[in-house]
Design an enzyme around this catalytic site. Structure first.
Site, PDB file in Angstrom:
ATOM      1  N   TYR A 102     -69.199  40.952  24.914  1.00 15.14           N
ATOM      2  CA  TYR A 102     -69.760  41.251  26.236  1.00 15.14           C
ATOM      3  C   TYR A 102     -71.282  41.340  26.129  1.00 15.14           C
ATOM      4  CZ  TYR A 102     -70.334  43.566  30.772  1.00 15.14           C
ATOM      5  OH  TYR A 102     -70.719  43.888  32.045  1.00 15.14           O
ATOM      6  N   TYR A 149     -71.852  50.999  30.021  1.00 14.20           N
ATOM      7  CA  TYR A 149     -71.040  50.494  28.904  1.00 14.20           C
ATOM      8  C   TYR A 149     -71.450  51.296  27.673  1.00 14.20           C
ATOM      9  CZ  TYR A 149     -68.363  46.839  26.444  1.00 14.20           C
ATOM     10  OH  TYR A 149     -67.430  46.132  25.722  1.00 14.20           O
TER      11      TYR A 149
HETATM   12  P1  NAI Z   1     -57.048  44.461  27.866  1.00 12.12           P
HETATM   13  O1  NAI Z   1     -56.735  45.868  28.247  1.00 12.12           O
HETATM   14  O2  NAI Z   1     -56.164  43.376  28.371  1.00 12.12           O
HETATM   15  O3  NAI Z   1     -57.132  44.268  26.287  1.00 12.12           O
HETATM   16  C1  NAI Z   1     -57.493  45.239  25.374  1.00 12.12           C
HETATM   17  C2  NAI Z   1     -56.307  45.404  24.439  1.00 12.12           C
HETATM   18  O4  NAI Z   1     -56.701  46.124  23.279  1.00 12.12           O
HETATM   19  C3  NAI Z   1     -55.154  46.186  25.065  1.00 12.12           C
HETATM   20  O5  NAI Z   1     -53.996  45.387  25.027  1.00 12.12           O
HETATM   21  C4  NAI Z   1     -55.001  47.386  24.145  1.00 12.12           C
HETATM   22  O6  NAI Z   1     -53.669  47.793  24.027  1.00 12.12           O
HETATM   23  C5  NAI Z   1     -55.552  46.818  22.857  1.00 12.12           C
HETATM   24  N1  NAI Z   1     -55.969  47.804  21.848  1.00 12.12           N
HETATM   25  C6  NAI Z   1     -56.771  48.878  21.999  1.00 12.12           C
HETATM   26  N2  NAI Z   1     -56.892  49.530  20.821  1.00 12.12           N
HETATM   27  C7  NAI Z   1     -56.167  48.838  19.904  1.00 12.12           C
HETATM   28  C8  NAI Z   1     -55.887  49.012  18.519  1.00 12.12           C
HETATM   29  N3  NAI Z   1     -56.392  50.041  17.826  1.00 12.12           N
HETATM   30  N4  NAI Z   1     -55.091  48.115  17.901  1.00 12.12           N
HETATM   31  C9  NAI Z   1     -54.560  47.081  18.582  1.00 12.12           C
HETATM   32  N5  NAI Z   1     -54.788  46.857  19.892  1.00 12.12           N
HETATM   33  C10 NAI Z   1     -55.577  47.737  20.548  1.00 12.12           C
HETATM   34  O7  NAI Z   1     -58.556  44.253  28.323  1.00 12.12           O
HETATM   35  P2  NAI Z   1     -59.573  43.022  28.212  1.00 12.12           P
HETATM   36  O8  NAI Z   1     -60.703  43.431  29.090  1.00 12.12           O
HETATM   37  O9  NAI Z   1     -58.910  41.742  28.460  1.00 12.12           O
HETATM   38  O10 NAI Z   1     -60.097  43.108  26.726  1.00 12.12           O
HETATM   39  C11 NAI Z   1     -59.965  42.066  25.780  1.00 12.12           C
HETATM   40  C12 NAI Z   1     -61.302  41.799  25.123  1.00 12.12           C
HETATM   41  O11 NAI Z   1     -62.186  41.231  26.093  1.00 12.12           O
HETATM   42  C13 NAI Z   1     -61.994  43.049  24.573  1.00 12.12           C
HETATM   43  O12 NAI Z   1     -62.634  42.732  23.356  1.00 12.12           O
HETATM   44  C14 NAI Z   1     -63.036  43.319  25.646  1.00 12.12           C
HETATM   45  O13 NAI Z   1     -64.131  44.064  25.159  1.00 12.12           O
HETATM   46  C15 NAI Z   1     -63.432  41.892  26.007  1.00 12.12           C
HETATM   47  N6  NAI Z   1     -64.194  41.730  27.233  1.00 12.12           N
HETATM   48  C16 NAI Z   1     -63.705  42.189  28.440  1.00 12.12           C
HETATM   49  C17 NAI Z   1     -64.448  42.052  29.594  1.00 12.12           C
HETATM   50  C18 NAI Z   1     -63.909  42.542  30.912  1.00 12.12           C
HETATM   51  O14 NAI Z   1     -64.671  42.620  31.904  1.00 12.12           O
HETATM   52  N7  NAI Z   1     -62.632  42.859  31.031  1.00 12.12           N
HETATM   53  C19 NAI Z   1     -65.782  41.413  29.590  1.00 12.12           C
HETATM   54  C20 NAI Z   1     -66.180  40.926  28.289  1.00 12.12           C
HETATM   55  C21 NAI Z   1     -65.422  41.097  27.159  1.00 12.12           C
END
Ligand code: NAI
Length: 303
Positions: free
Chosen positions: A189, A199
């Site tokens: 991000y 953030y």
């Molecule tokens: P999401 O909630 O779909 O995905 C995050 C996942 O990480 C969840 O499934 C959660 O269960 C898992 N998680 C958390 N701690 C964990 C651990 N210790 N071991 C295994 N799994 C774990 O949310 P999102 O937003 O799709 O996130 C995916 C990636 O995208 C992340 O790296 C996030 O920082 C990145 N991202 C998201 C943005 C947004 O606006 N949603 C923007 C830019 C990057």
């Protein structure tokens, strides 16, 4: 037959991990996922009950199959790392082999090798606190869950990733990803490089580490096995994790007002970019931060 992809960080159908799984599946890959242990039961039950069926539909009308779901907690590298209170916690006690090393061993036993590794997870317990108010514990927890988790995953999966192949005079075959070798992708991000108030909790630092590690790991994995390592800097998406931060609607609104492309970013657009990066079309791209954000990163001022 298709390529095998392991996607860490899928626990519902709203996030980037799910969208990446779909794009890779649509391009012919076999999908394995790693799901955070505390979220595993509800994810498996919802999937079984058909709650995600609408979002499983691929462009050809078939449903995405998740070949296997592995419980994973990417904060722990091996069983010795996991504290007793976590092991005996009732959400963890029902699952086994969820440390990174054990998951890689299980995937090896089940499938022998993989081609694509995706890290789509982050966690920062103090994300809603400004950096100045973040504790050492909170900061290190953000780095452990969001940055080192990637180093650890790549380290443990690299031995079972099929090495990159030299592509000489091969017809391009995107859909089955044929003949290209392994590659790895994470999600980052823009808060790593520009100030994004809200953030917090060390999450901006964690993304800066992830991007720097992308370059170093690209060198190391490239030299070792010709594996490519890239990260996608994605625009805002209303995922479960993003809703927990609390400012996602403001970020989406800001992007709609200010980005060169005035449209809401869909998770599929990030999924498609990931499929491109994992395909032979991207055979010379490694160590890169690729923006998939409607161009917002290119703006110098708001309009
Ligand atoms: P999401 O909630 O779909 O995905 C995050 C996942 O990480 C969840 O499934 C959660 O269960 C898992 N998680 C958390 N701690 C964990 C651990 N210790 N071991 C295994 N799994 C774990 O949310 P999102 O937003 O799709 O996130 C995916 C990636 O995208 C992340 O790296 C996030 O920082 C990145 N991202 C998201 C943005 C947004 O606006 N949603 C923007 C830019 C990057």
């Amino acid at each position: 037959r298709g390529k095998k992809a392991f996607i860490a960080g899928v626990a519902d159908d709203n996030g980037y991990g799910w969208a990446i799984a779909k794009s890779l599946a649509a391009a012919g890959a076999q999908i394995l996922v790693g799901t955070w242990v505390p979220a595993l039961n509800i994810f498996e039950n919802s999937l079984r009950r058909g709650k995600f069926d609408d979002s499983r539909v691929l462009p050809d009308g078939s449903l995405m199959e998740i070949v296997k779901i592995y419980p994973l907690d990417a904060v722990y590298d091996n069983p010795e790392d996991a504290p007793e209170d976590v092991k005996s916690n009732k959400r963890y006690a029902g699952s086994s082999n969820w440390t990174v090393q054990e998951v890689a061993e299980s995937v090896k036993q089940d499938f022998g090798s993989i081609d694509i590794l995706v890290h789509s997870l982050a966690n920062g317990p103090e994300v809603s606190k400004p950096l100045l108010e973040t504790s050492r514990k909170g900061y290190l927890a953000a780095l452990s869950a969001s940055s080192y988790s990637y180093v650890s995953l790549l380290k443990h999966f690299l031995p079972i990733m099929n090495p990159g192949k030299l592509l000489k005079n091969q017809p391009l075959c995107f859909f089955s990803f044929c003949r290209s070798g392994g590659s790895s992708i994470s999600l980052t991000y823009i808060a790593s490089e520009k100030i994004i108030p809200g953030y917090g909790g060390g999450m901006s630092s964690a993304k800066a580490a992830l991007e720097s590690d992308t370059r170093v790991l690209a060198f190391e994995a490239g030299r070792k096995k010709r594996i490519r390592v890239n990260t996608i800097s994605a625009g805002p998406l209303r995922s479960r994790a993003a809703k927990a931060i609390g400012f996602i609607d403001t970020m989406i609104e800001y992007s709609l007002t200010n980005a060169p492309l005035q449209k809401e970013l869909s998770a599929d657009e990030v999924g498609n970019a990931a499929a491109f990066l994992a395909s032979p079309l991207a055979s010379a791209i490694t160590g890169a931060v690729i923006y998939v954000d409607n161009g917002l990163n290119a703006m110098g001022v708001g309009v």
